[in-house]
Design an enzyme around this catalytic site. Sequence first.
Site, short mmCIF file in Angstrom:
data_model
loop_
_atom_site.label_atom_id
_atom_site.label_comp_id
_atom_site.label_asym_id
_atom_site.label_seq_id
_atom_site.Cartn_x
_atom_site.Cartn_y
_atom_site.Cartn_z
N ASP A 107 3.93 -5.21 7.18
CA ASP A 107 4.60 -6.17 8.07
C ASP A 107 5.27 -7.30 7.31
O ASP A 107 4.66 -7.94 6.47
CB ASP A 107 3.59 -6.74 9.07
CG ASP A 107 3.03 -5.65 9.96
OD1 ASP A 107 3.80 -4.75 10.33
OD2 ASP A 107 1.83 -5.69 10.27
N ASP A 120 2.73 -4.10 1.07
CA ASP A 120 2.39 -4.53 2.43
C ASP A 120 3.40 -3.94 3.43
O ASP A 120 4.55 -3.68 3.08
CB ASP A 120 2.44 -6.06 2.45
CG ASP A 120 2.11 -6.65 3.80
OD1 ASP A 120 1.27 -6.07 4.51
OD2 ASP A 120 2.69 -7.70 4.13
#
Lengths: 178, 178
Positions: free
Chosen positions: B10, B8
């Site tokens: 963020d 991922d």
Amino acid sequence: MKQRVAIDMDEVMADPYEKLIRLYEEEYGIPIDRSKLPGRYLEEVVHPDHRSAIRRYLFAEDFFEDLLVMPDSQEVVREMQDHYEVFIVTAAMEFPDSFGPKYRWLQRHFSFIHWRNYVFCGDKSIIKADYMLDDHAKNLETFSGEAIIFSSPHNAYETRFPRVNNWQEVAERFLSNQ
Amino acid sequence: MKQRVAIDMDEVMADPYEKLIRLYEEEYGIPIDRSKLPGRYLEEVVHPDHRSAIRRYLFAEDFFEDLLVMPDSQEVVREMQDHYEVFIVTAAMEFPDSFGPKYRWLQRHFSFIHWRNYVFCGDKSIIKADYMLDDHAKNLETFSGEAIIFSSPHNAYETRFPRVNNWQEVAERFLSNQ
């Protein structure tokens, strides 16, 4: 639970092909010999001096904004959503300027598909679904579910995957038993 | 064949969190009470009248352009690439203006990862990989491989997944046996 279908955009839902031919013929005044298209990419059919033109058109900021919708695709995808989870999976990463145009195109022409079900990627081997509908054999080769090829001139001689020639045939395959 | 890790962006590779806090504190002159953050989203900790501010910052066109890189993430991801196929999987679709900034951020700070391995999506249940490293339990819940949670204040009390608190711990988990 609904089965999941990953549907490609270009040359399946959207038609970049006719736009590329039109741009080329307008710029160079040389008609594309369509009899040479089966089994070849456009770059292989245009005049050898103009091969880079095709990529130049694809990289133009607004190229993907106004592509025509493939005939019957809206009606069939809408009906497929009643029976399947539909994801749109497009290899957008090669053309970063296409992100906005592609997103807006989907919102405009397929507003009934939620943005949660859009995937902009590069290598489609990352996709997990039950079915993949795509015109590129390289995307179908690595898919672990049922891979279905959507006819486009370049894949005319590809024989490894079940084939659909248009959205009526997609409907027959996905909706006739529903 | 290398195993595949979906990472991922963020709150794992990039730090939107500190920027959101700074923007909020600058605009309203009210310091965020950090002791209230564990187990909550920022929206739940700011003054009730200002909850929409957080989403307003996230939707600003340039928000994702200049996020700080999480400490040690570049070195660890670079080393992971020797042993794993690394894909970057980010739920960008909610913020269409983030596509360009996120793409440029990756090219700038993680230039050693090819764009073929970027995925901008909405619902991450479409992802097929061996490992997923994410701060959101909702993304890990639907993952069929090994799901690992990356600590962020909002997930402090989540106990269903093995946890890493920082990139040194990612290195220990993924690289210590290589």
